[in-house]
Design a protein around this motif. Structure first.
Motif, PDB file in Angstrom:
ATOM      1  N   TYR A  53     -42.344  -7.869 -74.289  1.00  0.00           N
ATOM      2  CA  TYR A  53     -43.348  -8.926 -74.385  1.00  0.00           C
ATOM      3  C   TYR A  53     -44.580  -8.305 -75.026  1.00  0.00           C
ATOM      4  O   TYR A  53     -44.947  -7.156 -74.721  1.00  0.00           O
ATOM      5  CB  TYR A  53     -43.725  -9.461 -73.011  1.00  0.00           C
ATOM      6  CG  TYR A  53     -42.736 -10.418 -72.383  1.00  0.00           C
ATOM      7  CD1 TYR A  53     -42.120 -11.420 -73.128  1.00  0.00           C
ATOM      8  CD2 TYR A  53     -42.441 -10.331 -71.021  1.00  0.00           C
ATOM      9  CE1 TYR A  53     -41.221 -12.304 -72.542  1.00  0.00           C
ATOM     10  CE2 TYR A  53     -41.542 -11.209 -70.426  1.00  0.00           C
ATOM     11  CZ  TYR A  53     -40.938 -12.189 -71.194  1.00  0.00           C
ATOM     12  OH  TYR A  53     -40.051 -13.065 -70.607  1.00  0.00           O
ATOM     13  N   LEU A  54     -45.230  -9.082 -75.885  1.00  0.00           N
ATOM     14  CA  LEU A  54     -46.422  -8.606 -76.590  1.00  0.00           C
ATOM     15  C   LEU A  54     -47.512  -9.662 -76.521  1.00  0.00           C
ATOM     16  O   LEU A  54     -47.254 -10.846 -76.750  1.00  0.00           O
ATOM     17  CB  LEU A  54     -46.074  -8.314 -78.062  1.00  0.00           C
ATOM     18  CG  LEU A  54     -47.242  -8.008 -78.998  1.00  0.00           C
ATOM     19  CD1 LEU A  54     -47.860  -6.651 -78.659  1.00  0.00           C
ATOM     20  CD2 LEU A  54     -46.774  -8.022 -80.461  1.00  0.00           C
ATOM     21  N   ARG A  55     -48.715  -9.233 -76.192  1.00  0.00           N
ATOM     22  CA  ARG A  55     -49.876 -10.126 -76.219  1.00  0.00           C
ATOM     23  C   ARG A  55     -50.993  -9.418 -76.990  1.00  0.00           C
ATOM     24  O   ARG A  55     -51.344  -8.280 -76.670  1.00  0.00           O
ATOM     25  CB  ARG A  55     -50.348 -10.462 -74.803  1.00  0.00           C
ATOM     26  CG  ARG A  55     -51.411 -11.577 -74.769  1.00  0.00           C
ATOM     27  CD  ARG A  55     -52.011 -11.747 -73.379  1.00  0.00           C
ATOM     28  NE  ARG A  55     -51.028 -11.947 -72.336  1.00  0.00           N
ATOM     29  CZ  ARG A  55     -50.499 -13.136 -72.020  1.00  0.00           C
ATOM     30  NH1 ARG A  55     -50.872 -14.217 -72.696  1.00  0.00           N
ATOM     31  NH2 ARG A  55     -49.615 -13.230 -71.038  1.00  0.00           N
ATOM     32  N   ILE A  56     -51.525 -10.075 -77.996  1.00  0.00           N
ATOM     33  CA  ILE A  56     -52.578  -9.498 -78.831  1.00  0.00           C
ATOM     34  C   ILE A  56     -53.856 -10.304 -78.665  1.00  0.00           C
ATOM     35  O   ILE A  56     -53.861 -11.530 -78.821  1.00  0.00           O
ATOM     36  CB  ILE A  56     -52.158  -9.473 -80.311  1.00  0.00           C
ATOM     37  CG1 ILE A  56     -50.914  -8.592 -80.490  1.00  0.00           C
ATOM     38  CG2 ILE A  56     -53.300  -8.953 -81.188  1.00  0.00           C
ATOM     39  CD1 ILE A  56     -50.352  -8.608 -81.894  1.00  0.00           C
ATOM     40  N   ASN A  57     -54.930  -9.601 -78.324  1.00  0.00           N
ATOM     41  CA  ASN A  57     -56.259 -10.212 -78.226  1.00  0.00           C
ATOM     42  C   ASN A  57     -56.284 -11.403 -77.260  1.00  0.00           C
ATOM     43  O   ASN A  57     -56.961 -12.399 -77.514  1.00  0.00           O
ATOM     44  CB  ASN A  57     -56.747 -10.640 -79.611  1.00  0.00           C
ATOM     45  CG  ASN A  57     -58.255 -10.805 -79.667  1.00  0.00           C
ATOM     46  OD1 ASN A  57     -58.983 -10.165 -78.910  1.00  0.00           O
ATOM     47  ND2 ASN A  57     -58.724 -11.669 -80.557  1.00  0.00           N
ATOM     48  N   GLY A  58     -55.529 -11.303 -76.174  1.00  0.00           N
ATOM     49  CA  GLY A  58     -55.538 -12.358 -75.167  1.00  0.00           C
ATOM     50  C   GLY A  58     -54.834 -13.632 -75.573  1.00  0.00           C
ATOM     51  O   GLY A  58     -54.964 -14.661 -74.898  1.00  0.00           O
ATOM     52  N   GLY A  59     -54.066 -13.589 -76.654  1.00  0.00           N
ATOM     53  CA  GLY A  59     -53.386 -14.783 -77.148  1.00  0.00           C
ATOM     54  C   GLY A  59     -52.069 -15.042 -76.434  1.00  0.00           C
ATOM     55  O   GLY A  59     -51.817 -14.546 -75.332  1.00  0.00           O
ATOM     56  N   GLN A  60     -51.230 -15.826 -77.079  1.00  0.00           N
ATOM     57  CA  GLN A  60     -49.931 -16.178 -76.504  1.00  0.00           C
ATOM     58  C   GLN A  60     -49.058 -14.937 -76.347  1.00  0.00           C
ATOM     59  O   GLN A  60     -49.017 -14.068 -77.224  1.00  0.00           O
ATOM     60  CB  GLN A  60     -49.221 -17.185 -77.404  1.00  0.00           C
ATOM     61  CG  GLN A  60     -47.844 -17.607 -76.911  1.00  0.00           C
ATOM     62  CD  GLN A  60     -47.039 -18.327 -77.971  1.00  0.00           C
ATOM     63  OE1 GLN A  60     -47.288 -18.162 -79.162  1.00  0.00           O
ATOM     64  NE2 GLN A  60     -46.081 -19.128 -77.557  1.00  0.00           N
ATOM     65  N   ARG A  61     -48.360 -14.863 -75.236  1.00  0.00           N
ATOM     66  CA  ARG A  61     -47.371 -13.803 -75.053  1.00  0.00           C
ATOM     67  C   ARG A  61     -46.119 -14.160 -75.831  1.00  0.00           C
ATOM     68  O   ARG A  61     -45.588 -15.260 -75.699  1.00  0.00           O
ATOM     69  CB  ARG A  61     -47.029 -13.648 -73.566  1.00  0.00           C
ATOM     70  CG  ARG A  61     -46.074 -12.486 -73.281  1.00  0.00           C
ATOM     71  CD  ARG A  61     -45.745 -12.405 -71.810  1.00  0.00           C
ATOM     72  NE  ARG A  61     -44.875 -13.514 -71.395  1.00  0.00           N
ATOM     73  CZ  ARG A  61     -44.538 -13.753 -70.134  1.00  0.00           C
ATOM     74  NH1 ARG A  61     -45.038 -13.013 -69.163  1.00  0.00           N
ATOM     75  NH2 ARG A  61     -43.734 -14.761 -69.837  1.00  0.00           N
ATOM     76  N   ILE A  62     -45.660 -13.219 -76.672  1.00  0.00           N
ATOM     77  CA  ILE A  62     -44.465 -13.456 -77.473  1.00  0.00           C
ATOM     78  C   ILE A  62     -43.391 -12.431 -77.101  1.00  0.00           C
ATOM     79  O   ILE A  62     -43.671 -11.421 -76.458  1.00  0.00           O
ATOM     80  CB  ILE A  62     -44.770 -13.395 -78.982  1.00  0.00           C
ATOM     81  CG1 ILE A  62     -45.274 -12.000 -79.392  1.00  0.00           C
ATOM     82  CG2 ILE A  62     -45.774 -14.475 -79.373  1.00  0.00           C
ATOM     83  CD1 ILE A  62     -45.473 -11.840 -80.893  1.00  0.00           C
ATOM     84  N   PHE A  63     -42.176 -12.725 -77.517  1.00  0.00           N
ATOM     85  CA  PHE A  63     -41.020 -11.870 -77.237  1.00  0.00           C
ATOM     86  C   PHE A  63     -40.565 -11.220 -78.529  1.00  0.00           C
ATOM     87  O   PHE A  63     -40.405 -11.894 -79.551  1.00  0.00           O
ATOM     88  CB  PHE A  63     -39.900 -12.721 -76.641  1.00  0.00           C
ATOM     89  CG  PHE A  63     -38.625 -11.976 -76.379  1.00  0.00           C
ATOM     90  CD1 PHE A  63     -38.497 -11.148 -75.272  1.00  0.00           C
ATOM     91  CD2 PHE A  63     -37.527 -12.111 -77.231  1.00  0.00           C
ATOM     92  CE1 PHE A  63     -37.312 -10.469 -75.009  1.00  0.00           C
ATOM     93  CE2 PHE A  63     -36.344 -11.443 -76.982  1.00  0.00           C
ATOM     94  CZ  PHE A  63     -36.229 -10.614 -75.873  1.00  0.00           C
ATOM     95  N   LEU A  64     -40.344  -9.902 -78.503  1.00  0.00           N
ATOM     96  CA  LEU A  64     -39.891  -9.181 -79.687  1.00  0.00           C
ATOM     97  C   LEU A  64     -38.683  -8.325 -79.350  1.00  0.00           C
ATOM     98  O   LEU A  64     -38.578  -7.800 -78.232  1.00  0.00           O
ATOM     99  CB  LEU A  64     -40.990  -8.254 -80.221  1.00  0.00           C
ATOM    100  CG  LEU A  64     -42.295  -8.865 -80.738  1.00  0.00           C
ATOM    101  CD1 LEU A  64     -43.215  -7.745 -81.223  1.00  0.00           C
ATOM    102  CD2 LEU A  64     -42.028  -9.843 -81.855  1.00  0.00           C
TER     103      LEU A  64
END
Length: 215
Positions: A53-64
């Protein structure tokens, strides 16, 4: 014919309900942002790839899923072609973000290279370059590690006992400081979760490794 107004009223109420729901969804999106992505434990286990899981700058958590691994580095690529490169759990390069980490040297001396022997007060010096609000920056950076309280993480249905280490980073050029935090598997030394920054006044990047890459 007298039933037509009633039918029209029902259709109008339905349309109003749909419109109201649309307004609610729009307002929710504006205030809270898009919903975080959640992938089932079963799906994560069934995939033959490492995942995070990745979250950048408090944005949406995405799956990679892991794009590829080479020379001890793991390269993760998002759907919009941004790329994050990690080594021993540390973010060492990014591409395609609003600000990017361009290079980090002296990686063999990073205390994360030997996570299970990390000691209170361990230090590390390297030169790093990055962009900050679009401007190129470079500086010698000095890190000092301190132990936090151990935590038990639940990742993809597995409970992982972790040692928590805080890394205080200071830039020699400006004196700017920030903190990175790493959750290290107490059994095998893998970094399973981290909160890092690209640079001093730049994007926070939160990473949770759901399924580690096979060594």
């Amino acid at each position: 014919m007298r039933h037509i107004p009633l039918l029209f009223l029902c259709l109008l109420l339905q349309a109003c309900t749909q419109t109201q729901q649309g307004l609610v969804d729009t307002a929710k999106l504006a205030v809270m942002g898009p919903d975080d992505v959640t992938v089932s434990d079963e799906k994560i286990e069934s995939l033959p790839y490492a995942s995070m899981y990745l979250r950048i700058n408090g944005g949406q958590r995405i799956f990679l899923v892991l794009g590829y691994a080479e020379q001890g580095q793991q390269k993760w690529i998002t759907q919009d072609r941004a790329m994050l490169v990690t080594q021993q759990g540390r973010l060492v390069k990014t591409r395609g973000l609003s600000d990017n980490l361009l290079a980090v040297d002296n990686l063999p001396q990073d205390p994360l290279a030997h996570p299970l022997t990390l000691r209170e007060g361990a230090s590390w010096t390297r030169v790093m370059s990055w962009t900050e609000h679009g401007q190129l920056r470079a500086s010698r950076a000095v890190s000092t590690f301190s132990r936090g309280e151990d935590e038990l993480l639940t990742l993809a249905g597995h409970q992982i006992p972790c040692r928590v280490w805080h890394e205080e980073v200071t830039l020699a050029a400006s004196g700017a400081r920030w903190q990175n935090t790493f959750w290290i598997d107490a059994i095998n030394g893998e970094v399973r979760q981290s909160a890092q920054r690209v640079g001093a006044d730049t994007l926070p990047v939160d990473i949770t490794i759901l399924k580690p890459a096979k060594s």
